[in-house]
Design a protein around this motif. Sequence first.
Motif, PDB file in Angstrom:
ATOM      1  N   MET A 134       0.867  -1.168   0.000  1.00 58.33           N
ATOM      2  CA  MET A 134       0.000   0.000   0.000  1.00 58.33           C
ATOM      3  C   MET A 134       0.906   1.221   0.000  1.00 58.33           C
ATOM      4  O   MET A 134       1.868   1.292   0.772  1.00 58.33           O
ATOM      5  N   VAL A 135       0.614   2.158  -0.886  1.00 50.65           N
ATOM      6  CA  VAL A 135       1.367   3.399  -0.932  1.00 50.65           C
ATOM      7  C   VAL A 135       0.392   4.568  -0.810  1.00 50.65           C
ATOM      8  O   VAL A 135      -0.693   4.542  -1.391  1.00 50.65           O
ATOM      9  N   ALA A 136       0.779   5.548  -0.030  1.00 44.69           N
ATOM     10  CA  ALA A 136      -0.081   6.715   0.188  1.00 44.69           C
ATOM     11  C   ALA A 136       0.130   7.714  -0.945  1.00 44.69           C
ATOM     12  O   ALA A 136       0.690   8.803  -0.763  1.00 44.69           O
ATOM     13  N   LEU A 137      -0.308   7.300  -2.131  1.00 47.41           N
ATOM     14  CA  LEU A 137      -0.174   8.126  -3.329  1.00 47.41           C
ATOM     15  C   LEU A 137      -1.470   8.085  -4.134  1.00 47.41           C
ATOM     16  O   LEU A 137      -2.120   7.032  -4.196  1.00 47.41           O
ATOM     17  N   PRO A 138      -1.810   9.184  -4.791  1.00 49.58           N
ATOM     18  CA  PRO A 138      -2.931   9.126  -5.739  1.00 49.58           C
ATOM     19  C   PRO A 138      -2.564   8.220  -6.920  1.00 49.58           C
ATOM     20  O   PRO A 138      -1.384   8.011  -7.219  1.00 49.58           O
ATOM     21  N   MET A 139      -3.556   7.703  -7.584  1.00 48.67           N
ATOM     22  CA  MET A 139      -3.358   6.763  -8.696  1.00 48.67           C
ATOM     23  C   MET A 139      -2.385   7.316  -9.749  1.00 48.67           C
ATOM     24  O   MET A 139      -1.467   6.609 -10.166  1.00 48.67           O
ATOM     25  N   ARG A 140      -2.575   8.550 -10.184  1.00 50.56           N
ATOM     26  CA  ARG A 140      -1.705   9.114 -11.228  1.00 50.56           C
ATOM     27  C   ARG A 140      -0.241   9.173 -10.782  1.00 50.56           C
ATOM     28  O   ARG A 140       0.658   8.894 -11.561  1.00 50.56           O
ATOM     29  N   GLU A 141      -0.029   9.539  -9.516  1.00 52.68           N
ATOM     30  CA  GLU A 141       1.346   9.610  -9.013  1.00 52.68           C
ATOM     31  C   GLU A 141       1.949   8.212  -8.908  1.00 52.68           C
ATOM     32  O   GLU A 141       3.125   8.003  -9.234  1.00 52.68           O
ATOM     33  N   ALA A 142       1.161   7.246  -8.472  1.00 51.68           N
ATOM     34  CA  ALA A 142       1.649   5.863  -8.398  1.00 51.68           C
ATOM     35  C   ALA A 142       2.025   5.368  -9.792  1.00 51.68           C
ATOM     36  O   ALA A 142       3.088   4.761  -9.973  1.00 51.68           O
ATOM     37  N   GLN A 143       1.184   5.641 -10.766  1.00 49.79           N
ATOM     38  CA  GLN A 143       1.492   5.239 -12.142  1.00 49.79           C
ATOM     39  C   GLN A 143       2.748   5.934 -12.660  1.00 49.79           C
ATOM     40  O   GLN A 143       3.564   5.321 -13.349  1.00 49.79           O
ATOM     41  N   ARG A 144       2.917   7.194 -12.315  1.00 54.44           N
ATOM     42  CA  ARG A 144       4.118   7.932 -12.740  1.00 54.44           C
ATOM     43  C   ARG A 144       5.378   7.275 -12.171  1.00 54.44           C
ATOM     44  O   ARG A 144       6.374   7.112 -12.855  1.00 54.44           O
ATOM     45  N   ARG A 145       5.301   6.848 -10.924  1.00 58.62           N
ATOM     46  CA  ARG A 145       6.467   6.231 -10.279  1.00 58.62           C
ATOM     47  C   ARG A 145       6.758   4.825 -10.811  1.00 58.62           C
ATOM     48  O   ARG A 145       7.849   4.305 -10.624  1.00 58.62           O
ATOM     49  N   LEU A 146       5.771   4.226 -11.459  1.00 63.45           N
ATOM     50  CA  LEU A 146       5.981   2.903 -12.063  1.00 63.45           C
ATOM     51  C   LEU A 146       6.646   2.985 -13.434  1.00 63.45           C
ATOM     52  O   LEU A 146       7.047   1.959 -13.985  1.00 63.45           O
ATOM     53  N   ALA A 147       6.780   4.187 -13.981  1.00 65.11           N
ATOM     54  CA  ALA A 147       7.346   4.364 -15.321  1.00 65.11           C
ATOM     55  C   ALA A 147       8.687   3.634 -15.435  1.00 65.11           C
ATOM     56  O   ALA A 147       9.574   3.788 -14.603  1.00 65.11           O
ATOM     57  N   ARG A 149       9.026   0.487 -15.097  1.00 67.38           N
ATOM     58  CA  ARG A 149       8.943  -0.765 -14.333  1.00 67.38           C
ATOM     59  C   ARG A 149       7.680  -1.563 -14.670  1.00 67.38           C
ATOM     60  O   ARG A 149       7.345  -2.512 -13.968  1.00 67.38           O
ATOM     61  N   GLU A 150       6.973  -1.151 -15.699  1.00 71.82           N
ATOM     62  CA  GLU A 150       5.675  -1.753 -16.006  1.00 71.82           C
ATOM     63  C   GLU A 150       5.740  -3.249 -16.263  1.00 71.82           C
ATOM     64  O   GLU A 150       4.744  -3.955 -16.078  1.00 71.82           O
ATOM     65  N   ALA A 151       6.887  -3.760 -16.690  1.00 75.53           N
ATOM     66  CA  ALA A 151       7.021  -5.209 -16.913  1.00 75.53           C
ATOM     67  C   ALA A 151       7.092  -5.975 -15.600  1.00 75.53           C
ATOM     68  O   ALA A 151       6.847  -7.182 -15.572  1.00 75.53           O
ATOM     69  N   LEU A 152       7.404  -5.272 -14.506  1.00 80.18           N
ATOM     70  CA  LEU A 152       7.568  -5.929 -13.215  1.00 80.18           C
ATOM     71  C   LEU A 152       6.512  -5.542 -12.179  1.00 80.18           C
ATOM     72  O   LEU A 152       6.243  -6.306 -11.257  1.00 80.18           O
ATOM     73  N   LEU A 153       5.945  -4.339 -12.313  1.00 81.98           N
ATOM     74  CA  LEU A 153       5.016  -3.825 -11.304  1.00 81.98           C
ATOM     75  C   LEU A 153       3.796  -3.186 -11.951  1.00 81.98           C
ATOM     76  O   LEU A 153       3.863  -2.706 -13.079  1.00 81.98           O
ATOM     77  N   SER A 154       2.713  -3.157 -11.184  1.00 83.08           N
ATOM     78  CA  SER A 154       1.508  -2.470 -11.647  1.00 83.08           C
ATOM     79  C   SER A 154       0.694  -1.993 -10.460  1.00 83.08           C
ATOM     80  O   SER A 154       0.922  -2.406  -9.324  1.00 83.08           O
ATOM     81  N   VAL A 155      -0.263  -1.100 -10.747  1.00 78.47           N
ATOM     82  CA  VAL A 155      -1.224  -0.688  -9.729  1.00 78.47           C
ATOM     83  C   VAL A 155      -2.279  -1.790  -9.655  1.00 78.47           C
ATOM     84  O   VAL A 155      -2.933  -2.101 -10.644  1.00 78.47           O
ATOM     85  N   ALA A 156      -2.405  -2.399  -8.484  1.00 79.12           N
ATOM     86  CA  ALA A 156      -3.391  -3.465  -8.293  1.00 79.12           C
ATOM     87  C   ALA A 156      -4.751  -2.906  -7.920  1.00 79.12           C
ATOM     88  O   ALA A 156      -5.780  -3.465  -8.283  1.00 79.12           O
ATOM     89  N   ALA A 157      -4.761  -1.791  -7.180  1.00 85.50           N
ATOM     90  CA  ALA A 157      -6.019  -1.195  -6.746  1.00 85.50           C
ATOM     91  C   ALA A 157      -5.795   0.261  -6.382  1.00 85.50           C
ATOM     92  O   ALA A 157      -4.745   0.623  -5.864  1.00 85.50           O
ATOM     93  N   ALA A 158      -6.791   1.064  -6.672  1.00 86.02           N
ATOM     94  CA  ALA A 158      -6.828   2.452  -6.208  1.00 86.02           C
ATOM     95  C   ALA A 158      -7.910   2.483  -5.139  1.00 86.02           C
ATOM     96  O   ALA A 158      -9.097   2.477  -5.450  1.00 86.02           O
ATOM     97  N   ASN A 159      -7.496   2.457  -3.880  1.00 82.94           N
ATOM     98  CA  ASN A 159      -8.445   2.299  -2.773  1.00 82.94           C
ATOM     99  C   ASN A 159      -9.071   3.598  -2.288  1.00 82.94           C
ATOM    100  O   ASN A 159     -10.129   3.577  -1.674  1.00 82.94           O
ATOM    101  N   ALA A 160      -8.396   4.705  -2.503  1.00 81.83           N
ATOM    102  CA  ALA A 160      -8.882   6.003  -2.041  1.00 81.83           C
ATOM    103  C   ALA A 160      -8.171   7.075  -2.863  1.00 81.83           C
ATOM    104  O   ALA A 160      -7.222   6.770  -3.587  1.00 81.83           O
ATOM    105  N   PRO A 161      -8.588   8.331  -2.747  1.00 83.34           N
ATOM    106  CA  PRO A 161      -7.931   9.380  -3.540  1.00 83.34           C
ATOM    107  C   PRO A 161      -6.419   9.444  -3.353  1.00 83.34           C
ATOM    108  O   PRO A 161      -5.709   9.811  -4.282  1.00 83.34           O
ATOM    109  N   ALA A 162      -5.926   9.055  -2.195  1.00 82.18           N
ATOM    110  CA  ALA A 162      -4.477   9.095  -1.958  1.00 82.18           C
ATOM    111  C   ALA A 162      -3.970   7.772  -1.400  1.00 82.18           C
ATOM    112  O   ALA A 162      -3.135   7.738  -0.505  1.00 82.18           O
TER     113      ALA A 162
END
Length: 191
Positions: A134-147, A149-162
């Motif tokens: 779990m990371v305390a980041l909004p979905m867009r920021e989490a996706q930006r940080r995955l840039a 690394r997409e072959a190894l990591l992904s956003v599994a769920a966006a549970n709340a705005p942050a």
Amino acid sequence: VFVLPGQGGQWTGMARGLLRAEPAYRDALRACDTAARPWLQGSIAEQLDLDPTDPRYRLDRIEFIQPALVAVAIAYARWLQSLGIEPAALVGHSMGEVAAAHLAGVLGLEQAMRIICRRSALMGRLRGQGAMAMVALPMREAQRRLAGREALLSVAAANAPASCVLSGDPQALRELMDQIEADGVTALPVG
């Protein structure tokens, strides 16, 4: 509204007091236990009564904890209903959807317990092949940080705005969590 939770809020000794004191709860849990036995190598009710130091204890394994949690949720709802409390709606999160579907009359008890036992057995086979955090980041920021690394990591769920859950390769996730934490953002392993 009855909210049927997913995994994560359990603790050693949960349900023991209700099992001993409330017949409606005990009967519902035993019915779930009986319905799960064809697909589960053991008893949910017996597991709930064991201490983690007991060599027979298996509630630390996904194959047991998920069926146990669904059984606990169903039994709790049945106990509330025995007190005259009827929900206007049912909501299930993650595996809690199975309990909600049963309580709504969509699935029979045997179907619900079979589904959760099969689901958790399949998940158990994949244990150790991935990780979640779990990371305390909004979905867009989490996706930006995955840039990159997409072959190894992904956003599994966006549970709340942050708040997001990331999943994938354990080593790549640990490295990303370290970077996120270095920026002062909360990053906690799940599971």
